[in-house]
Write a protein that holds these residues in place. Structure first.
Motif, mmCIF file in Angstrom:
data_model
loop_
_atom_site.group_PDB
_atom_site.id
_atom_site.type_symbol
_atom_site.label_atom_id
_atom_site.label_comp_id
_atom_site.label_asym_id
_atom_site.label_seq_id
_atom_site.Cartn_x
_atom_site.Cartn_y
_atom_site.Cartn_z
ATOM 1 N N ASP A 100 0.858 -1.194 0.000
ATOM 2 C CA ASP A 100 0.000 0.000 0.000
ATOM 3 C C ASP A 100 0.889 1.238 0.000
ATOM 4 N N ALA A 101 0.318 2.377 0.302
ATOM 5 C CA ALA A 101 1.044 3.638 0.185
ATOM 6 C C ALA A 101 2.335 3.657 0.999
ATOM 7 N N GLN A 102 2.350 2.997 2.136
ATOM 8 C CA GLN A 102 3.551 3.003 2.974
ATOM 9 C C GLN A 102 4.654 2.110 2.419
ATOM 10 N N HIS A 103 4.334 1.311 1.420
ATOM 11 C CA HIS A 103 5.307 0.407 0.826
ATOM 12 C C HIS A 103 5.786 0.905 -0.533
ATOM 13 N N GLY A 104 5.726 2.219 -0.750
ATOM 14 C CA GLY A 104 6.132 2.780 -2.033
ATOM 15 C C GLY A 104 7.512 2.340 -2.496
ATOM 16 N N PRO A 105 8.532 2.351 -1.624
ATOM 17 C CA PRO A 105 9.858 1.905 -2.074
ATOM 18 C C PRO A 105 9.878 0.451 -2.529
ATOM 19 N N ALA A 138 0.845 4.708 -8.011
ATOM 20 C CA ALA A 138 1.309 6.056 -7.657
ATOM 21 C C ALA A 138 2.367 6.012 -6.565
ATOM 22 N N ALA A 139 2.175 5.131 -5.576
ATOM 23 C CA ALA A 139 3.159 5.012 -4.494
ATOM 24 C C ALA A 139 4.490 4.533 -5.036
ATOM 25 N N GLY A 140 4.456 3.578 -5.953
ATOM 26 C CA GLY A 140 5.697 3.097 -6.538
ATOM 27 C C GLY A 140 6.364 4.141 -7.405
ATOM 28 N N ALA A 141 5.578 4.804 -8.252
ATOM 29 C CA ALA A 141 6.135 5.803 -9.165
ATOM 30 C C ALA A 141 6.828 6.928 -8.412
ATOM 31 N N SER A 142 6.250 7.334 -7.299
ATOM 32 C CA SER A 142 6.818 8.449 -6.540
ATOM 33 C C SER A 142 8.127 8.080 -5.859
ATOM 34 N N ASN A 143 8.430 6.803 -5.784
ATOM 35 C CA ASN A 143 9.662 6.357 -5.132
ATOM 36 C C ASN A 143 10.718 5.867 -6.117
ATOM 37 N N LEU A 144 10.460 6.027 -7.391
ATOM 38 C CA LEU A 144 11.437 5.649 -8.401
ATOM 39 C C LEU A 144 12.397 6.797 -8.673
ATOM 40 N N VAL A 149 11.838 4.053 -16.288
ATOM 41 C CA VAL A 149 10.816 3.312 -15.553
ATOM 42 C C VAL A 149 9.900 4.274 -14.808
ATOM 43 N N LYS A 150 10.450 5.315 -14.237
ATOM 44 C CA LYS A 150 9.628 6.309 -13.540
ATOM 45 C C LYS A 150 8.660 6.985 -14.518
ATOM 46 N N GLU A 151 9.159 7.367 -15.683
ATOM 47 C CA GLU A 151 8.302 8.019 -16.681
ATOM 48 C C GLU A 151 7.168 7.090 -17.114
ATOM 49 N N LEU A 152 7.493 5.827 -17.315
ATOM 50 C CA LEU A 152 6.468 4.872 -17.735
ATOM 51 C C LEU A 152 5.466 4.601 -16.616
ATOM 52 N N ALA A 153 5.959 4.532 -15.382
ATOM 53 C CA ALA A 153 5.054 4.308 -14.251
ATOM 54 C C ALA A 153 4.102 5.485 -14.075
ATOM 55 N N GLU A 154 4.620 6.679 -14.209
ATOM 56 C CA GLU A 154 3.767 7.865 -14.091
ATOM 57 C C GLU A 154 2.751 7.910 -15.227
ATOM 58 N N TRP A 155 3.159 7.487 -16.402
ATOM 59 C CA TRP A 155 2.224 7.408 -17.531
ATOM 60 C C TRP A 155 1.109 6.412 -17.234
ATOM 61 N N LEU A 156 1.458 5.293 -16.633
ATOM 62 C CA LEU A 156 0.452 4.288 -16.300
ATOM 63 C C LEU A 156 -0.535 4.822 -15.255
ATOM 64 N N VAL A 157 -0.050 5.618 -14.316
ATOM 65 C CA VAL A 157 -0.944 6.245 -13.333
ATOM 66 C C VAL A 157 -1.909 7.192 -14.048
ATOM 67 N N ARG A 158 -1.393 7.984 -14.981
ATOM 68 C CA ARG A 158 -2.254 8.933 -15.710
ATOM 69 C C ARG A 158 -3.316 8.207 -16.516
#
Length: 222
Positions: A100-105, A138-144, A149-158
Motif C-alpha cells: 500500500d502507500a507506505q510500501h512505495g519503495p 502512484a506510491a511506486g512511481a513516486s519512489n522511483l 521506468v519512472k516516466e512509464l510508471a507515471e504514464w500508467l498512473v495517468r
C-alpha cells in the motif's frame, strides 16, 4: 501442538531443502498450519537461513498466504533482489496483495524488475502492473529514481486518472524498447474491459512474456 508441528515442518524443510519429494508435502502441510494460526513471523527461519532453496520455499509460502503475509512485508525488499528468479517471482505476488502507500519503495523495486533479465520475472511484473491499484502504482512511481521506468510508471498512473489516447498505448506496444512495450501491455490489460483490441494486439507481440500474458488474459475473458 500446532506450534510444535509448524516448527518441525520448518526444520524438515531446512534439513532437506533440495529434496522436492520431502519439501513439497512439508511446505503444503506448513501452509495449512499457517492458515490455521501458526505465526507467519516464524518463516524468517527459512528466509534468513542462508539456504537459497529454503528461501525459495519460504517466499512461495508467503505468496500463497495472501493478506496473512502482511506482517512480513519488511522482508520483501531483500527477496525482490534475491539471485533466485523464483524468489523474485513469488515476492512480487506478496507485494501485489499486501503493498500500500507506505510500501512505495518496495513497489518501486517491483517496477524496476520490469528490466529483469528473466522473462518469467518480467511476466510477473507485467501481471503486477496490470492488476495493481492506482494508489499502488502512484506510491511506486513516486519512489522511483528519475529515468525511463519512472516516466512509464507515471504514464500508467495517468492512464487511470486522465483521458489518454489509445494510440499512445499502441505506440508503446509497437515501439523498439522492451520496457516500454511491457508497460504498454500493462496499459492494454488495464483498458481491456473498455477496448479489448489493444490486448489483442499485445497478443501478437514478439516478446514471449507479453504475448503469453495477453493470450492468458484474453482466454480468461471469454
Amino acid at each position: 501442538m500446532q506450534t510444535q508441528a509448524g516448527d518441525d515442518l520448518i526444520e524438515r524443510i531446512r534439513a532437506h531443502s533440495l529434496d522436492g519429494v520431502i519439501v513439497g508435502p512439508a511446505a503444503n502441510d506448513l501452509l495449512s498450519e499457517l492458515y490455521g494460526g501458526y505465526p507467519v513471523e516464524n518463516l524468517v527461519r527459512l528466509l534468513h537461513s542462508g539456504d537459497d532453496a529454503a528461501v525459495r520455499t519460504g517466499t512461495w509460502l508467503l505468496s500463497e498466504l495472501e493478506d496473512l503475509a502482511a506482517p512480513m512485508m519488511d522482508e520483501v525488499p531483500a527477496l525482490l533482489a534475491h539471485p533466485f528468479r523464483q524468489v523474485r517471482f513469488y515476492a512480487i505476488e506478496v507485494v501485489l496483495v499486501n503493498g500500500d502507500a507506505q510500501h512505495g519503495p518496495t513497489i518501486a523495486r517491483v517496477m524496476n524488475l520490469s528490466t529483469d533479465y528473466d522473462a518469467g520475472v518480467r511476466w510477473k511484473v507485467l501481471g503486477f502492473l496490470a492488476a495493481a491499484t492506482t494508489d499502488q502504482l502512484a506510491a511506486g512511481a513516486s519512489n522511483l529514481e528519475a529515468g525511463q521506468v519512472k516516466e512509464l510508471a507515471e504514464w500508467l498512473v495517468r492512464l487511470d486518472t486522465e483521458e489518454l489516447d489509445p494510440r499512445d498505448v499502441l505506440a508503446r506496444l509497437e515501439g523498439p524498447d522492451p520496457t516500454a512495450r511491457l508497460f504498454g501491455a500493462a496499459a492494454a490489460a488495464r483498458l481491456s474491459d473498455e477496448d479489448p483490441s489493444l490486448l489483442e494486439h499485445a497478443a501478437t507481440a514478439e516478446d514471449e512474456e507479453i504475448r503469453s500474458f495477453a493470450e492468458l488474459r484474453l482466454s480468461q475473458s471469454d
